[in-house]
Design an enzyme around this catalytic site. Structure first.
Site, PDB file in Angstrom:
ATOM      1  N   PHE A 154      42.303  39.515  -0.700  1.00 45.46           N
ATOM      2  CA  PHE A 154      41.739  40.271   0.417  1.00 45.46           C
ATOM      3  C   PHE A 154      40.375  39.696   0.779  1.00 45.46           C
ATOM      4  O   PHE A 154      39.511  39.546  -0.085  1.00 45.46           O
ATOM      5  CB  PHE A 154      41.589  41.756   0.065  1.00 45.46           C
ATOM      6  CG  PHE A 154      41.104  42.577   1.234  1.00 45.46           C
ATOM      7  CD1 PHE A 154      42.001  43.046   2.192  1.00 45.46           C
ATOM      8  CD2 PHE A 154      39.745  42.826   1.425  1.00 45.46           C
ATOM      9  CE1 PHE A 154      41.557  43.765   3.296  1.00 45.46           C
ATOM     10  CE2 PHE A 154      39.299  43.546   2.531  1.00 45.46           C
ATOM     11  CZ  PHE A 154      40.206  44.024   3.466  1.00 45.46           C
ATOM     12  N   ASP A 208      35.030  34.377  -3.071  1.00 39.61           N
ATOM     13  CA  ASP A 208      34.718  35.626  -2.389  1.00 39.61           C
ATOM     14  C   ASP A 208      34.385  36.662  -3.466  1.00 39.61           C
ATOM     15  O   ASP A 208      35.271  37.257  -4.071  1.00 39.61           O
ATOM     16  CB  ASP A 208      35.925  36.066  -1.545  1.00 39.61           C
ATOM     17  CG  ASP A 208      35.677  37.382  -0.823  1.00 39.61           C
ATOM     18  OD1 ASP A 208      34.658  38.038  -1.130  1.00 39.61           O
ATOM     19  OD2 ASP A 208      36.495  37.759   0.033  1.00 39.61           O
ATOM     20  N   LYS A 247      29.178  44.108   0.018  1.00 47.10           N
ATOM     21  CA  LYS A 247      29.317  45.431  -0.602  1.00 47.10           C
ATOM     22  C   LYS A 247      28.057  45.919  -1.332  1.00 47.10           C
ATOM     23  O   LYS A 247      27.208  46.532  -0.723  1.00 47.10           O
ATOM     24  CB  LYS A 247      30.548  45.459  -1.504  1.00 47.10           C
ATOM     25  CG  LYS A 247      31.848  45.392  -0.688  1.00 47.10           C
ATOM     26  CD  LYS A 247      33.029  46.043  -1.364  1.00 47.10           C
ATOM     27  CE  LYS A 247      34.174  46.242  -0.382  1.00 47.10           C
ATOM     28  NZ  LYS A 247      35.184  45.182  -0.388  1.00 47.10           N
TER      29      LYS A 247
HETATM   30  C1  LIG Z   1      35.736  44.516   0.878  1.00 46.88           C
HETATM   31  C2  LIG Z   1      35.993  43.065   0.799  1.00 46.88           C
HETATM   32  C3  LIG Z   1      35.840  42.229   1.912  1.00 46.88           C
HETATM   33  C4  LIG Z   1      35.497  42.760   3.282  1.00 46.88           C
HETATM   34  O1  LIG Z   1      34.229  43.334   3.298  1.00 46.88           O
HETATM   35  P1  LIG Z   1      33.827  44.313   4.496  1.00 46.88           P
HETATM   36  O2  LIG Z   1      32.401  44.654   4.215  1.00 46.88           O
HETATM   37  O3  LIG Z   1      34.750  45.474   4.443  1.00 46.88           O
HETATM   38  O4  LIG Z   1      33.976  43.545   5.763  1.00 46.88           O
HETATM   39  C5  LIG Z   1      36.024  40.869   1.750  1.00 46.88           C
HETATM   40  N1  LIG Z   1      36.358  40.362   0.552  1.00 46.88           N
HETATM   41  C6  LIG Z   1      36.520  41.135  -0.534  1.00 46.88           C
HETATM   42  C7  LIG Z   1      36.864  40.505  -1.836  1.00 46.88           C
HETATM   43  C8  LIG Z   1      36.364  42.520  -0.455  1.00 46.88           C
HETATM   44  O5  LIG Z   1      36.559  43.276  -1.520  1.00 46.88           O
END
Ligand SMILES: *Cc1c(COP(=O)(O)O)cnc(C)c1O
Length: 473
Positions: free
Chosen positions: A181, A272, A301
């Site tokens: 994700f 990520d 986050k």
């Molecule tokens: C939550 C998340 C995102 C997206 O972040 P947003 O602030 O919701 O745009 C991208 N990568 C990972 C691994 C995430 O957990």
């Protein structure tokens, strides 16, 4: 027809009433009733009624559930009715330093009093300080930072940076992983794998493909196939531990193996760490468990300390220098604004002062042991418990059971996530400030809920009223 009143006085009156509520610490019973009704009807008519159905489906009594009001402590929040919840969800990973950490709140308040947003013309000092701090705390040769406002933006910037670096080298393809994700903008979504999110939006950015997560042989085969087809890979993007995918922890040699493969095939490695970063897994960054440094690292986050949205894309000088000639190649107005940077600087300070990564490792292990022991007592309900630090998951045998557990815990005043996409896997992702005393409370309540479920549960005839609500994607 819009469901909307045409009295021209209403927006003014409503905005006054809303401001008066924002100004208040506590509500009278009449105000609670009014606010709850407004919230529900405005979600129905102006936000998205789908959220109401979802909330109904994840509460025990099918009520619309709680309407949140304020944080009542580092690890707790209360709703408008005054009910307190232990936060074992942490806003899906944003409240690592706890709710309203005083250092973060103070930094933001003090900066707010001076200059909330930047001129966009002069040099802003907090952006520079934050960039330096991030270069210092991130591993290896990661040195230059681009700031945004969300995880999606961090990923978008990482992909664009990799493209800018690789396009002169004739490389444009990306490999991501199944279950990964990375956000939902068209670029980030191209890396995200879940079909339900992707399907309505094709065609996405061309050149993306997905291989099984944790599988080095599959990654190598794909890199090789691209090279042989004359379409060599620009970048590989992975989460060190898949979060939304259900807390999937790869074997210890996975990240070092990816590093080796990317070097061999000339691809950039992008981690990520939007969810796994900032102490979540028991180290400041999850890639540090295996001493692996990516070329580009994405953070968001928890970076803003649960107070401000802020994201960072950090890269080595070698890669980032493609933006030196033209720093305007990729920009955003609010990214790296003074309030966001003040929050992130304070968050880094708190992470280090309080050594929250260690607390995440220690209390996380205590919690994980407790959940594993509960799982052993309820093998007909719980299939597996896994996690690292404070990023944990309980996997139930099916969506129905996962939903029932999330609902039961909600009723017991503990927030966990039975996500719409994967109710089978319940994520446990508390603030890293969680204490052993609170863990004991959570485990006690989880035991109550599981015991109750065990009494109701007959594997041959699942409760169909629950099955109806389970969203299976
Ligand atoms: C939550 C998340 C995102 C997206 O972040 P947003 O602030 O919701 O745009 C991208 N990568 C990972 C691994 C995430 O957990």
């Amino acid at each position: 027809m819009k469901t909307k009143t045409h009295d021209p006085g209403t927006p003014l009156t409503l905005s006054r009433k809303a401001l008066a509520l924002i100004d208040k610490a506590e509500l009278t019973p009449q105000e609670v009733e009014w606010l709850n009704q407004e919230t529900i009807s405005n979600f129905r008519n102006h936000v998205n009624p789908g959220f109401l159905e979802y909330r109904k489906s994840v509460t025990e009594q099918g009520q619309h559930a709680a309407i949140e009001w304020r944080a009542s402590g580092p690890n707790t929040l209360i709703d408008t009715q005054g009910r307190e919840y232990i936060d074992c969800l942490g806003g899906f990973g944003i409240f690592n330093v706890g709710h309203r950490h005083p250092t973060v709140v103070k930094a933001v308040e003090r900066q707010l009093a001076k200059q909330p947003l930047h001129s966009q013309e002069m040099l802003d000092p907090l952006r520079a300080l934050l960039a330096k701090l991030l270069a210092d705390i991130t591993p290896g040769d990661l040195q230059y930072c681009f700031f945004g406002n969300s995880g999606t933006e961090a990923v978008e910037a990482a992909l664009k940076l990799a493209k800018a670096y690789q396009s002169p080298r004739g490389r444009s393809a990306f490999i991501a992983t199944e279950g990964g994700f990375h956000g939902k903008s068209l670029g980030a979504l191209s890396a995200t794998s879940k079909p339900v999110f992707r399907q309505p939006f094709y065609p996405l950015v061309p050149g993306f493909s997905h291989v099984p997560f944790g599988d080095l042989a599959a990654m190598e085969a794909r890199l090789k196939a691209h090279a042989e087809q004359g379409d060599p890979v620009a970048g590989v993007i992975v989460e060190p531990i898949q979060g939304e995918g259900g807390v999937i922890i790869p074997s210890d040699d996975y990240l070092p193996g990816l590093r080796r493969l990317c070097d061999e095939y000339g691809a950039l490695l992008i981690f990520d760490e939007v969810q796994t970063g900032m102490g979540r897994t028991g180290k400041l960054f999850a890639c540090q468990h295996s001493n692996t440094t990516p070329d580009i690292l994405c953070l968001a986050k928890a970076l803003g300390g649960g107070v401000m949205p802020v994201s960072a894309t950090i890269a080595s000088k070698k890669v980032f220098s493609v933006l030196f000639d033209n720093p305007f190649l990729h920009t955003t107005t609010f990214g790296g604004n003074p309030l966001a940077c003040a929050a992130a600087i304070a968050t880094i300070n708190v992470m280090l002062e309080e050594d929250l990564a260690s607390n995440s490792a220690e209390v996380g292990e205590y919690l994980l042991d407790g959940l594993k022991s509960l799982a052993r007592q309820h093998p007909s309900l719980v299939a597996a418990v896994r996690g690292r630090g404070m990023l944990q998951a309980m996997e139930f045998h099916d969506n129905t059971l996962g939903y029932a557990f999330a609902k039961g815990m909600f009723d017991q005043g503990v927030l966990v996530a039975g996500t719409l996409i994967n109710a089978k896997t319940i994520r446990v992702e508390p603030p890293l400030t969680l204490t052993r005393a609170l863990v004991d409370k959570v485990l006690k309540r989880a035991k109550l809920v599981l015991d109750q479920m065990e009494r109701n549960h007959t594997p041959e005839s699942p409760d169909t009223s629950e099955t109806r609500l389970a969203v299976n994607a």
